[in-house]
Every structure is written in C-alpha cells, then in structure tokens.
Design a protein around this motif. Sequence first.
Motif, PDB file in Angstrom:
ATOM      1  N   LEU A 194       2.107  12.655  -3.272  1.00  8.95           N
ATOM      2  CA  LEU A 194       2.262  12.603  -1.818  1.00  8.95           C
ATOM      3  C   LEU A 194       1.483  11.427  -1.257  1.00  8.95           C
ATOM      4  O   LEU A 194       1.976  10.689  -0.381  1.00  8.95           O
ATOM      5  CB  LEU A 194       1.757  13.901  -1.190  1.00  8.95           C
ATOM      6  CG  LEU A 194       1.795  13.934   0.325  1.00  8.95           C
ATOM      7  CD1 LEU A 194       3.232  13.976   0.807  1.00  8.95           C
ATOM      8  CD2 LEU A 194       1.019  15.118   0.869  1.00  8.95           C
ATOM      9  N   ILE A 240       3.558   4.222   0.575  1.00  6.15           N
ATOM     10  CA  ILE A 240       4.789   3.434   0.603  1.00  6.15           C
ATOM     11  C   ILE A 240       5.457   3.550   1.964  1.00  6.15           C
ATOM     12  O   ILE A 240       5.871   2.545   2.564  1.00  6.15           O
ATOM     13  CB  ILE A 240       5.754   3.900  -0.510  1.00  6.15           C
ATOM     14  CG1 ILE A 240       5.156   3.587  -1.874  1.00  6.15           C
ATOM     15  CG2 ILE A 240       7.113   3.241  -0.350  1.00  6.15           C
ATOM     16  CD1 ILE A 240       5.973   4.097  -3.035  1.00  6.15           C
ATOM     17  N   ILE A 241       5.562   4.795   2.436  1.00  3.48           N
ATOM     18  CA  ILE A 241       6.218   5.002   3.725  1.00  3.48           C
ATOM     19  C   ILE A 241       5.441   4.297   4.828  1.00  3.48           C
ATOM     20  O   ILE A 241       6.030   3.673   5.716  1.00  3.48           O
ATOM     21  CB  ILE A 241       6.352   6.511   4.032  1.00  3.48           C
ATOM     22  CG1 ILE A 241       7.431   7.106   3.128  1.00  3.48           C
ATOM     23  CG2 ILE A 241       6.703   6.745   5.481  1.00  3.48           C
ATOM     24  CD1 ILE A 241       7.635   8.586   3.307  1.00  3.48           C
ATOM     25  N   SER A 242       4.122   4.389   4.752  1.00  3.70           N
ATOM     26  CA  SER A 242       3.320   3.741   5.788  1.00  3.70           C
ATOM     27  C   SER A 242       3.540   2.243   5.784  1.00  3.70           C
ATOM     28  O   SER A 242       3.680   1.626   6.856  1.00  3.70           O
ATOM     29  CB  SER A 242       1.838   4.040   5.574  1.00  3.70           C
ATOM     30  OG  SER A 242       1.631   5.414   5.526  1.00  3.70           O
ATOM     31  N   SER A 243       3.592   1.641   4.609  1.00  4.41           N
ATOM     32  CA  SER A 243       3.780   0.184   4.589  1.00  4.41           C
ATOM     33  C   SER A 243       5.177  -0.165   5.076  1.00  4.41           C
ATOM     34  O   SER A 243       5.362  -1.156   5.800  1.00  4.41           O
ATOM     35  CB  SER A 243       3.509  -0.396   3.208  1.00  4.41           C
ATOM     36  OG  SER A 243       4.217   0.309   2.235  1.00  4.41           O
ATOM     37  N   LEU A 244       6.149   0.644   4.717  1.00  6.79           N
ATOM     38  CA  LEU A 244       7.498   0.392   5.226  1.00  6.79           C
ATOM     39  C   LEU A 244       7.541   0.564   6.737  1.00  6.79           C
ATOM     40  O   LEU A 244       8.137  -0.244   7.460  1.00  6.79           O
ATOM     41  CB  LEU A 244       8.495   1.335   4.546  1.00  6.79           C
ATOM     42  CG  LEU A 244       9.979   1.101   4.888  1.00  6.79           C
ATOM     43  CD1 LEU A 244      10.389  -0.307   4.512  1.00  6.79           C
ATOM     44  CD2 LEU A 244      10.866   2.108   4.188  1.00  6.79           C
ATOM     45  N   THR A 292       3.130   8.477   0.774  1.00  8.63           N
ATOM     46  CA  THR A 292       2.666   8.207   2.139  1.00  8.63           C
ATOM     47  C   THR A 292       2.311   6.739   2.275  1.00  8.63           C
ATOM     48  O   THR A 292       2.624   6.103   3.289  1.00  8.63           O
ATOM     49  CB  THR A 292       1.439   9.073   2.462  1.00  8.63           C
ATOM     50  OG1 THR A 292       1.774  10.432   2.252  1.00  8.63           O
ATOM     51  CG2 THR A 292       0.997   8.886   3.905  1.00  8.63           C
TER      52      THR A 292
END
Lengths: 359, 151, 499
Positions: free
Chosen positions: C457, C463-467, C461
């Motif tokens: 997780l 990866i999603i945050s950087s995206l 998170t």
Amino acid sequence: MKKLGQKIFGWIDERVHMDDLLEFMGKKYVPINSHSIWYYFGGVSLFLFLIQVITGIMLLLYYKGSEELAYESIQFIMSKVEFGWLVRSIHSWAANLFVLAAMIHMFSVYFTKSYRKPREITWLTGMLMFFLALAFGFSGYLLPWNELSFFATKVGTDIVGVLPLVGKPMLEFLRSGEDVTGATLSRFFGFHVAVFPGIFTVLLGIHLLLVQRQGMSEPLGHEGAAHDEEKRMPFFPNFILRDLLLWLLILNLIALLAVFFPWELGQKADLFAAAPAGIKPEWYFLFMFQTLKYLPAQILFVDGELVGILFFGLAGLLWTLVPFWDRKSSRGERNHLVNYLGLGAVLYIILLTILGWLA
Amino acid sequence: MSEPPSIPPSESKRDFLKVLLGGSLVAWVGAILYPVVAYLRPPKQPEVEVTSVTVGPLESLEKGSGTIVRFGNKPVLVIRLDSGEVRAFGATCTHLDCTVQYRHDMGVVWCACHNGKYDLSGKNIEGPPPRPLDVYRVIIQGDEVLVAQNT
Amino acid sequence: MFLVAIAAAALLVVGSGVARSEDQCVTCHRLLGDDPSRLFARDIHAAAGVSCAGCHGGDPTAEDPEAAMSPSAGFVGVPTGDSTTAMCAACHSSPARMKEFGTALPTDQQEQLSASVHGSPSLSGGRQILQCTSCHQAHGIVSVREPSSPVHPLRVVQTCTRCHADASYMRNYNPSLPVDQLSKYRTSVHGVRNAGGDSRTAQCASCHGGHEIRRANDVNSSVYPSNLPATCASCHSDATLMAAYGLPTDQLELFTQSVHGVALLEKGDLGAPACNDCHGNHGAAPPGVESVSHVCGTCHALNAELFAESPHKTAFDALGLPECETCHGNHDIIVATDALLGNDAEAVCSQCHDATSNPRGYAVAGTMRRLVDTLARAEEDARLLVEDAEQKGMEITEAKFTLRDARQARLEGRTMVHSFNEEKFKEVISKGLVASASAATEATEAIDEYHFRRFGLGVSTLIISSLALALFLTLRRIEKKPRPPRAPIPTHQQQGEEQ
C-alpha cells in the motif's frame, strides 16, 4: 511515439470521420462558479461504477453462486487467490462509496435544480440508476452467503411482503420461493451480474449522451459561462485532468480502506439458526429501516409498516418527478419549497441513519 | 539588441514534468496490471475444495494401512484394507476427541487414549466411545483417490 | 384381584377380632398335619392376632369345614398369581392398617415391586415374575431380623440365587444375564464375611435393593454407573460402620473430585469407571498390587502395556508398590500434568529418584521433563503466532490443523512416559516439535503477508502520489498560460528582420 499515434488516428479518421465530433468535444466547457465542486460527483460515481465492473468481473472468475460453495469460494478468493483479498475488499468498499457518491451527486443536482428543462430525461435516467445502485447493493450483499447477509435479506424481503395484494407475489418472485434459500442466492446472483448491469448500462449511455449533448447545467443566478470565457474552463484537457486527479485520490483511498479495514467474511449462513440480535441493513437502507421500527403497529386501521412503505414509495415517486411539478425552476425562478423539502429530506436521512446506527 | 533567448527555465521544468508524468504513469499502470495479472493466474489449489478432497494416487496407499488427511478443518482417516478396498472415516474419536488410528494387527480402528475400538464400518464396538465414527464417501477417479462428504 | 383385596380387608376386620384359641382353621388343619398350619404357629402374623381367615377369608369360628370355607363367608382359597401379592398388600400397603398393628413397616413394597424388574410379566404371562411369597414365603413369615427369615442378611443370598444361579431358569428370561454372581460373591470380601456370619456386610439387597430392584442399565437402578458410587458409599462412607473394619471412609469424597468422578458424575461420561469397574461388583475386592496396571489397563491399555515392558514393573512389584497407584493415586486421581514428571520436589519421580540414589532414572526423568517443557513452549509459541495471524484477518486453517498434531504429540508423549524409555519418548516429542515448527512457519508467513500488504500500500500510495503530483503540475502549467496564443509572438530579431 507521437508519429505512431498520429498514424493510427489518421487510419481511424479516414473511416469514421471524427472531425465534427472532435470539434464539438473541443468546444465543450465546464462552467466555473461557486457550485462547480459538485460537478465532479457525477464523474466520481462513474469512476466507482467502472471499478465495480472491473473488480466484479474479476470476482466472477472465482466466485461460485450456489448455497454450498458461495461462502467457501469467497474464503478461497480471500486466502488462496493472489491479491484476491484486495479485489474483494475493493469491491465491497467501492460499492458503499458508489452509493454515497451517487447520493451526493443526486442531491447536488437537486439543490442546483439542474433537473429543470431541458434536462428532465437526464434526471429520470439518473434517478433510475440510483434505484438500481441500491438494488445492486441489496443483491450483492447476499452473495457471500454469510449470517449477516442471509438475515438482512430475509428481513429486507419480508418488508416487501407487507404490501397488500402484490406483496406476496413480489416476495416470492424476489426470493424464488417462500423463504430465503439457495434459490434466492441464484436469483440474486443473476440480477446482480446480468440484469442490473444490462439495464444500468443502457441508462448510463442515455445519461452520458445527454450530458454531452446538453453540456453542464448552471445553477440559477450563476449563468454566464456561455458568453464569458472567464467563467468557464475547457473540458479537454482542464476538467478531465482535474477529474483524473480526483479519481486517482479516490483510488488511493479505496486501497487504504482495503488494507486497513478489510471486509469481513463472518460465519457461513445457517438456515436453521436464530437471527442474531440487532440485525440491521447496510447504512444506505438504515434510515428507512429505523423509520419502520419507530412506527406503531397500527396507524388508524392500517398496518404501521405498510404506512411506512407507502410513505417512502410515495416520497420516492414525488422526488423522481420533481422536474414536472417544480414549474418555478423551469421558469428560472427560485423555488424555496423545493429547497426546504430537500433540506428536510437530507436532515431526516442523516438523523435516522445515525439513530439506526446507534441502536 | 537583446540576447538570443536561452532555453527558458520553463523548458527544463517541462521536461522534468514530462518525465515525472510519463514515469509515474508507467509505474501506475504497472502497479495496476501486476495484481490483476497475478489474480488471473490460477492458484496452486485451482478450486475451492469443500465437498471433496484428493488423497492421492491409489498406489500411494499401502494395503493394510491408514493415513490421516485434512478435510476442510477436520481430520479424516483413510484406510486401505487387505482386500484393496479404501474406506474413510472421521478421525476424531467420539469419546473425548483424540485422533484415532487404524490398527491392522487388531483389525479395528483404535483410539489410544482410552482403548476405544471401532470396527471397519466405523461402529463403536468396545470401550468408552458412545457413537460410531462419521463415515465419508470414497471415490476412485482413474487412479486418484478422493474423499467426499457422505450425503 | 382388587375385589379379593376388598374382601380380604373386610374380613380382616372380622378376623382380627377372633382370639387365637378360637381359630378353627388352625385347629382343623393341624389335625390334618399340613405344613401351612405347622409353619403358621411361628408366624409373626399369628402372633399379631391374624387368623388364617385374615388372608384366605372364610369363617374362622365355624367348625364345619363347609361353613368355614364357604365363599359366602368370603373364603377365597389359595390365591394364585397376582392375587397373592394383592392379598398381602391389602394390609401392608395401608398405613392405617400398619398403625393399627403398631408397626413402623413401610407401605410401598407392592408399588415398588410392580415397578421393579420382578414386576414384569412372568413366563406364563398374566402375572408378575415374583410375588411376595416368592421370597418371604407364605406361612412361616418372621421378622427380617430373625436369622431364620429367608430375607435375613445372612440368608438373602440363598433366596436370590435360588433363581439367579439357576442357568436353565434364567435362560427363560434373559439368556445373557450371568448366573455366577454367587460364586464371585464368595470370593469377595463381602461374601467371605457374610459366610462368616457378619450380617452388616453387603449382600444382594444392600446394593440392588429389596423390592425396587431394577436392571443395571436402568437409569433409576441403584447400580446404574452414575448411581453406583452413592450406593457403595451408603456403607463405605459411614464412619461408625467402617470403624469396625478399619476401613477409610473418604473414597467417595476423593472420587467425586477425581478426573473419573467428574467425568462420570458431572459430565455423564459412562465410559468413566465407577467403583465396580476397578473393584469388580460381585467379586468386589481392591485389586492386588501386581494387578493394578491390568485393572487400569482395561481402559488405559497403551499405558499399561508400556508399563509392563518397562523397568518399573519388576521394580514396583518387588517393592510391593501398587503400580499405577504409586504415582497417580487410586480414588483421588487428578488430571495428569507435566508437573508429575521430572526432578523437582512436586514430581512423583523424586519420591524414589535423586542424583545420588537411582541416578539413571533421575537423569531420564529430567530429560523427559525438559523435552516436555520444550514441546509445550513450542506449541504455545506456535499457537500464539497462529492466533495473531488469525486476529490480523489472515487465513490459516492449515496451520491450525497442523497444531492438532502438536497437541497429539503431547498426548502421546504423556502416554510414552510410561515406557520410561528415553529414546522412544524423544521420538514422539520430536514429531510434535516438527508440527509446532511447521505451524509457526505458516503463521509467520501469514503475518509477513499481512505486513507485505501494508508495504505494498505504501508503494502504491507513493506511485499514485507522484502521478497525482504530475497531473496537478500539468494542470497548473496548462492553466498558467492565459490562452494558447493565436500567432507566435514575434521575437526582436524577427521584428528587426522584417523591418
């Protein structure tokens, strides 16, 4: 990379002629006003629905919808299938978030009176989809065939049976028999994965098509985006990027919920056991359930529960038909009655849900 | 006369952003695809085994011997008689829940705890056990032995 | 039959008033010289003033036989079948009647007899197996306390065995009922003392009852397994009675607290032994020193077998130690725990073994205890891990199943102790250690998976945050530009060139 993209695009364009479509989409804008934030919730609902479809299909690959195997197949998914625990928990959490997002979307459309002419059909398809969302929730809840879902289904379908004349046939249709059995499970499974998705897709198609054709509605008193560039932003790429950003954050939220608050499996349903104390439905049915509990057994000469059901049926019908009886909004006038009714409904729902939760 | 415009600082930022966007997008797609693909691969035990459990090939069961297998969360005693026939019983003694065993020398299923004995059809014939053992169905599929619930 | 009773009762009112000397029945029948009249002279009923007519009816004052024995005078003759018992019961079941005669005899005998096994239909049908007269006889009835009474403690055995030792007779009723009770009884302490004239020692009626005898497998029987300890205790817990024999009286108390007593009396486990399962019933005697392990071994077969092959068997027998009882007690057997084994003070091994005397046994005891403790710890650790994994919501039914094997190994270990053989013991314990290790590994893997999910997780998170950041920055870039310019803004150079 870019050249390849252009080549593919050109190949399709030669055959499908997308010029006017692209021009139309390039002109699409989203109004910027103090209520713009609510514009996102339709997209959020769509995103969550897509998540449900994808995770639902994945679960379908391993789920077995019979009385003997349903519970165990989910246990299998949770323990033996790689990332099965994740797919299942996402599906359960996103379902609840989907209903919540749909509710927010529906109420925001209501309060901004976006249902007024020319968007009546959009509202109708939306309301039908909302009812379908609740039906999705109710039917899906039974599929794990655990204690909680078995009794929740029993109590829920019992309520249907209270209606005079049509009640019993409806109950037997829903339950595929007089009692909740494996036959009920099969029927609910069919509803949940085939019937409801089919109908929902059609309604969604109409809904989205209309939104594209008619553009975003502006709340009364906030018109102006059509003429003033300052008061609008392009759908592509600005609003889409914002949408995607929000969706991404919601995806992260669901992942967090799936890991830290995994969805329980509970005990396998035992048809002959007594109902556990304090059985209650999922939160989105709680306000109706609690209302029925408060009603006395008899109101005048009518069964109390029946009064409750008819009341909610009538309220739902009136709510669905609001574009047709709210003439004022269609004329562009403020309608305080609609606001008060809506506010009353929201407060009532929140209050009864809290009461139902604490009970 | 102005200087030739150098690469505006926004250009390098743009490249960094492009890298960040492209990179995180790829990473994100990977983070989605990896679990999906892993999920789609059938697990080692391809199916939920609730109604029947595979014991193994018939040759692996010696004549005149017994073995314990796991059926869900219960132990099941699978015995192969001298005649070659395979039988299966719940391995929990009906007296005080000890695990029973097949005693070829005594010709019975025996419980070591208090000398309880069951005959080869599972019936309690001697000692404290008050009830017979649960009987399970044995299915020979090809050369595989399966044990199933007795319906 | 009921009418007979009424008639008899009515007649008794009359008959009792007749003085003995005026009893013409006796006078005449004594002249005839028949047994009833001879016996009746000693009868307790005669002493109480009851005449023949009191039971048989008729007129005891009449000299003429026809008048005396006429049905109109109420004569019923020799009663047959159940009328016999009814005749006795006419008085003996009436509290008022008994009070009249000034006796404190109970009045429920007939009721009990009818409900007892002897009240079942006889071979010919139509009547009970036993009547009052079957045991008490008809005419020479004396008090139970009289040595000549067939139901006196010293003579009960003969009365019962008249039928119950007759194999061909008992075969008619219950072919599988044994008929050797008497011969067994005579080997028992009770039987020996009874033959020697001790009327306080147990005989048939002491345990089985008199009138209310039921089958041993009848839950209401005094010898039904869960009722039996109380039956034995009715004498064996009586301090005054046992004082004469020098016997302890705490057996029942100890037994009810013991593992067997709890199992039998509280949990209703009929597999648990009652007094007779260890002591025998008719041939009751405490097991001899050398036979204790055989007696215990009827259930604890494996323990007995191992013990018999172990060095303790010869050692104990030579020392006159009562085998199993030496370590486990007899009536007060408590659940065996690991504490019984080892070198410390509370272990039973230390009663004989210490580092200087019997050092080999001392060492073996110590090793065994250490192994047992190791396994107990390993199993406990594994169980805690499995519980932890379960609490964390992970699926570990297989590990729980494997833990069963660890528990099984501890059980087998407790049995293997009785071989007092270190090698065999180690073998059993190591199986348990393997199982515990396997369960612990599985549980640890599950817990690791739990932590992996949180780590995963965190990564997603990130990866999603950087995206999300990338999207956000892209958005900001797009929106910083007021509008994409329709024409490129000419540079100074270009402007210069154009001019």
